[in-house]
Design a protein around this motif. Structure first.
Motif, mmCIF file in Angstrom:
data_model
loop_
_atom_site.group_PDB
_atom_site.id
_atom_site.type_symbol
_atom_site.label_atom_id
_atom_site.label_comp_id
_atom_site.label_asym_id
_atom_site.label_seq_id
_atom_site.Cartn_x
_atom_site.Cartn_y
_atom_site.Cartn_z
ATOM 1 N N GLY A 156 -17.181 30.393 34.915
ATOM 2 C CA GLY A 156 -17.359 29.141 35.652
ATOM 3 C C GLY A 156 -16.460 28.081 35.035
ATOM 4 O O GLY A 156 -15.251 28.252 34.965
ATOM 5 N N ASP A 157 -17.060 26.996 34.558
ATOM 6 C CA ASP A 157 -16.296 25.942 33.884
ATOM 7 C C ASP A 157 -16.286 26.121 32.375
ATOM 8 O O ASP A 157 -15.630 25.380 31.663
ATOM 9 C CB ASP A 157 -16.858 24.564 34.249
ATOM 10 C CG ASP A 157 -15.950 23.424 33.803
ATOM 11 O OD1 ASP A 157 -14.711 23.556 33.953
ATOM 12 O OD2 ASP A 157 -16.464 22.408 33.308
ATOM 13 N N ASP A 158 -17.031 27.120 31.868
ATOM 14 C CA ASP A 158 -17.140 27.339 30.427
ATOM 15 C C ASP A 158 -16.079 28.301 29.904
ATOM 16 O O ASP A 158 -15.786 29.308 30.537
ATOM 17 C CB ASP A 158 -18.515 27.907 30.057
ATOM 18 C CG ASP A 158 -19.642 26.913 30.262
ATOM 19 O OD1 ASP A 158 -19.361 25.701 30.269
ATOM 20 O OD2 ASP A 158 -20.787 27.359 30.423
ATOM 21 N N ILE A 159 -15.558 27.985 28.728
ATOM 22 C CA ILE A 159 -14.651 28.888 28.011
ATOM 23 C C ILE A 159 -15.424 29.376 26.798
ATOM 24 O O ILE A 159 -15.908 28.576 25.990
ATOM 25 C CB ILE A 159 -13.359 28.162 27.585
ATOM 26 C CG1 ILE A 159 -12.640 27.623 28.816
ATOM 27 C CG2 ILE A 159 -12.461 29.104 26.774
ATOM 28 C CD1 ILE A 159 -11.494 26.683 28.510
ATOM 29 N N VAL A 160 -15.576 30.712 26.693
ATOM 30 C CA VAL A 160 -16.369 31.315 25.612
ATOM 31 C C VAL A 160 -15.555 32.373 24.897
ATOM 32 O O VAL A 160 -14.643 32.970 25.474
ATOM 33 C CB VAL A 160 -17.685 31.940 26.148
ATOM 34 C CG1 VAL A 160 -18.583 30.890 26.776
ATOM 35 C CG2 VAL A 160 -17.395 33.049 27.138
ATOM 36 N N LEU A 161 -15.880 32.607 23.622
ATOM 37 C CA LEU A 161 -15.260 33.720 22.897
ATOM 38 C C LEU A 161 -15.745 35.026 23.512
ATOM 39 O O LEU A 161 -16.915 35.151 23.866
ATOM 40 C CB LEU A 161 -15.630 33.672 21.411
ATOM 41 C CG LEU A 161 -14.916 32.613 20.572
ATOM 42 C CD1 LEU A 161 -15.517 32.558 19.171
ATOM 43 C CD2 LEU A 161 -13.423 32.889 20.484
#
Length: 162
Positions: A156-161
């Motif tokens: 979505g709008d999140d950037i995660v490792l």
């Protein structure tokens, strides 16, 4: 005051000052290091130490619900720029619209944390090394090795490792 001993086990002021000066010189010399980029494997680990990752290089702890905590929102990362997440030792970049990359935020030259992202480069103010926001490659020395890439996912709008 004199430089004479005043009792058993005491040092002269001169000996005390000489010892303090020697400690100061050794700290300065240790901070300068050898400048040998080959001493580390690009992740901040010494190959001779078994190459085990440090605890600070591990992914973030899962948030409630089982998913990883977001590093940043897509909207927080400017096109052609990036954002340094010092607590995660990661820099997230957006080289072109909608393309997100992540790299170690530890300079490969002397392991200083990078301090800024500007003009298409990730910059280290310790010795002025510059790295590409697109692939972490060296754009200006003294560093000779690229920043280590980190795997990320966009959710979505999140950037995660990853």
């Amino acid at each position: 005051m004199s430089d004479e001993l005043t009792g058993p086990g005491t040092q002269t002021r001169r000996a005390l000052l000489a010892g303090a000066g020697a400690v100061g010189v050794s700290v300065v010399l240790a901070a300068c290091g050898t400048g040998d980029d080959d001493a580390l494997d690009g992740t901040g680990n010494s190959p001779s130490a078994g190459g085990a990752p440090s605890p600070t290089g591990s992914p973030s702890a899962p948030a409630k619900g089982g998913s990883a905590a977001a590093l940043a929102k897509k909207s927080e990362i400017p096109v052609g720029g990036g954002k340094i997440l010092a607590d995660q030792q990661v820099v997230v970049t957006q080289p072109t619209e909608g393309e997100f990359k992540a790299f170690s935020s530890i300079c490969t030259h002397q392991q200083c944390p990078v301090t800024g992202v500007d003009g298409g480069t990730i910059n280290c103010s310790c010795h002025f090394s510059k790295f590409s926001v697109a692939d972490g490659s060296v754009k200006g020395g003294p560093a000779t090795k690229p920043l280590a890439e980190k795997k990320i996912n966009v959710d979505g709008d999140d950037i995660v490792l990853a």
